[in-house]
Design a protein around this motif. Structure first.
Motif, mmCIF file in Angstrom:
data_model
loop_
_atom_site.group_PDB
_atom_site.id
_atom_site.type_symbol
_atom_site.label_atom_id
_atom_site.label_comp_id
_atom_site.label_asym_id
_atom_site.label_seq_id
_atom_site.Cartn_x
_atom_site.Cartn_y
_atom_site.Cartn_z
ATOM 1 N N HIS A 488 -49.057 -24.246 27.580
ATOM 2 C CA HIS A 488 -48.083 -23.190 27.062
ATOM 3 C C HIS A 488 -47.596 -23.587 25.559
ATOM 4 N N THR A 503 -53.418 -18.881 28.382
ATOM 5 C CA THR A 503 -51.978 -19.133 29.245
ATOM 6 C C THR A 503 -50.877 -18.534 28.877
ATOM 7 N N ASN A 504 -50.776 -18.126 27.565
ATOM 8 C CA ASN A 504 -49.627 -17.122 27.293
ATOM 9 C C ASN A 504 -50.210 -15.686 27.431
ATOM 10 N N PRO A 534 -41.131 -23.433 29.524
ATOM 11 C CA PRO A 534 -42.371 -23.067 28.935
ATOM 12 C C PRO A 534 -42.344 -21.439 29.351
#
Length: 602
Positions: A488, A503-504, A534
């Motif tokens: 993150h 991931t984001n 995160p």
């Protein structure tokens, strides 16, 4: 066919008979207060102790009492979801008002009998044999000065915070200064007791030359507060920082605020409006919704980040128009939010006053009479205020030893690794609030604290209900969360294991990976982000909402091995208690609303 498990197949008690448990909470700030309320409310048959090292409740709002101390988010968003205050004096409430609010919460929920002040935890050692935490507590003794005693807990909950262990800056000669030397987090000047307003402690400073070291949230508030009250002030600034416009969103117009208004003071009419429950509920919900909508500002390259950066720069330049040279040294080249963002009412205006010097040159040394910078310049000072932060290593300064003798200090090297920022392998029956990776870069911190407490309460109920000696998060679960966290905050967003998406989910890197000195990264310009969750605060609330019990290992109480031991003797407490309500389920009916039938999926 023989019975599986131990000689005693089931507990001799009713299925819902709660076994007695001892709960120890460490800290009486927001986390400890919330935990005390919820444990007493939701967990039956417990003995509860709350140990607080300081002489009063409030955590950082008790220990901090420096000039200008205030919350840096709207006061209406810095209160518990279940205990509203409608008469806050201003948008950014002062420290003493927040402390008084916390004391009112303690009194309303009758927590004082459970809180033991000036009781400092000095060691915590887990016993493999008993499944309990053995604790050593230090407290004052009028004859001995201090004394230590021992206690134990079936469940240990710590809410000591990440900003509770302050430290002096590493500056040569600091011990040689013969004037008044004070740290922002330990405001002792010898001119007033702990309960005195800070104005009383600086009343004699009107002819003093004061140096303030730092440009974090505390320094910004201190400079604005002291500037009109001292003869001359020097602000020593090592780094750069964004000064945010006051967060009011769409509410600014409603309160007649313009750009010149830095901290709106609520009028009697405002407070009268807030006394209307419907109006207040709408106001708070709207304000908190706006606060929780700015997570996107922490994403690099996002239009809101870029727009905010341009707006903040323009506003800072406007407010520093009379001393534009300061802007060159103060306005950052990193994204807003990379380090803690603060509105800083009055700070930039204070820097522009004739009795203030802004000094961006690095300090060489402190002498008996003042501060010398590396360019050879020297300023004589009567008072030095070090607003230089805290020890953010999460090393607690006393032994915490888990299963098999594992030391917390070793587990936190080179950086802390936790599961969902609340549990740690090797340390059964221990849950944390505001530990590593528990802070938020935007939004409401208190909803995260409340959810961390809720999680610990659910875990305690599971231990109690299922007659478990211990529950300990699995090492592989800790490792998986650490990988998630690392991805993150990574500088380069790799494609990951979630169906080949970034991931984001929004597709941006976070601003926290940029180069800037921040306590988020243990005071370093680059490195591991050890302080932040995160994701957004709303993300944290959802993540903690439904515990994944499969991520834990369990140890049965008293050696039983049948997984249905908890089912007991086939009865309930109501059946064994004369006169008890044996139709209690009719008081717990979940009535479904009369809603239209759902549209079929195609």
């Amino acid at each position: 066919m023989p019975l599986a498990g131990s000689d005693t197949l089931f507990a001799a008690s009713a299925i819902d008979a709660a076994r007695p448990m001892k709960i120890v909470i460490v800290g009486a700030g927001y986390s400890g207060i919330i935990a005390g309320i919820r444990f007493l409310q939701r967990v039956p048959n417990i003995k509860l102790s709350i140990y607080e090292a300081q002489a009063g409740v409030g955590g950082c709002w008790f220990s901090n009492r420096y000039p200008g101390l205030a919350c840096d988010i709207p006061a209406h968003c810095y209160q518990l979801s279940f205990h509203e205050k409608t008469d806050w004096s201003s948008f950014y409430a002062a420290g003493p008002e927040i402390r008084a609010y916390l004391e009112s919460v303690v009194d309303k929920y009758n927590l004082r009998p459970f809180i033991q002040l000036e009781h400092r935890l000095t060691s915590a050692i887990y016993s493999d044999a008993t499944g309990k935490w053995n604790l050593t507590i230090q407290r004052p003794n009028k004859n001995l000065g201090v004394e230590e005693f021992e206690d134990s807990a079936d469940v240990l909950f710590t809410g000591m915070g990440s900003l509770s262990r302050w430290k002096w800056p590493d500056i040569d000669g600091i011990d040689s200064f013969t004037g008044t030397l004070v740290h922002s987090a330990n405001w002792e000047t010898g001119e007033g007791d702990h309960n005195s307003p800070w104005e009383d402690t600086v009343r004699s400073w009107k002819d003093k030359r004061v140096g303030v070291v730092g440009v974090g949230s505390s320094a910004i508030q201190i400079v604005a507060a002291l500037q009109p009250k001292v003869k001359h002030l020097c602000n020593y600034v090592r780094g750069k920082t964004w000064i945010a416009s006051p967060f009011l969103g769409d509410r600014a117009e409603a309160f007649g605020m313009g750009k010149e208004e830095s901290n709106y003071q609520f009028t009697d009419k405002d407070k009268e409006n807030f006394s209307d429950p419907a109006y207040y509920k709408e106001f708070r919900r709207d304000l908190e919704s706006q606060l929780n909508s700015i997570h996107v500002v922490t994403l690099r390259g996002h239009p809101v980040q870029e727009g905010g950066r341009a707006a903040f720069k323009e506003e800072m330049l406007r407010r520093l128009a009379s001393k534009p040279e300061i802007a060159e040294h103060l306005i950052p080249d990193f994204a807003i939010g990379c380090r803690r963002l603060t509105p800083g009412p009055g700070y930039l205006e204070a820097l522009c006053q004739d009795n203030v010097d802004f000094i961006p040159t690095e300090i060489k040394q402190i002498t008996p009479t003042g501060i010398e910078t590396v360019d050879g310049k020297f300023n004589e000072l009567d008072v030095i205020v070090c607003a230089t932060g805290f020890d953010t290593s999460y090393q607690l300064g006393f032994p915490v030893i888990g299963r098999g003798g594992v030391k917390l200090s070793d587990k936190y090297k080179p950086h802390p690794k936790l599961y969902l920022s609340i549990a740690l392998d090797g340390f059964p029956n221990w849950f944390q609030s505001l530990g590593p990776n528990s802070a938020v870069g935007s939004g409401s911190l208190l909803i995260l604290i409340e959810r961390q407490v809720d999680y610990a309460v659910q875990a305690t109920l599971k231990l109690q209900r299922e007659h478990l000696k211990s529950m300990e998060v699995k090492p592989e679960a800790v490792e998986d969360w650490d990988v998630y966290l690392e991805h993150h905050f990574s500088k380069v967003k790799p494609f990951n294991f979630f169906n080949n998406i970034r991931t984001n989910p929004i597709g941006f890197q976070t601003v926290f990976s940029e180069r800037c000195r921040s306590w988020y990264k243990q005071g370093k310009e680059e490195g591991r982000v050890v302080a932040l969750w995160p994701g957004s605060c709303l993300h944290a609330a959802r993540a903690l909402e439904h515990p994944r019990w499969e991520d834990y290992n369990y140890e049965p109480l008293n050696g039983h091995t049948n997984r249905f031991f908890w089912a007991g003797n086939g009865t309930t407490v109501a059946e064994e208690t004369p006169g008890a309500d044996r139709a209690w389920y009719l008081s717990e009916v979940d009535y479904p609303p009369a809603t239209p039938a759902p549209v079929p999926l195609h």
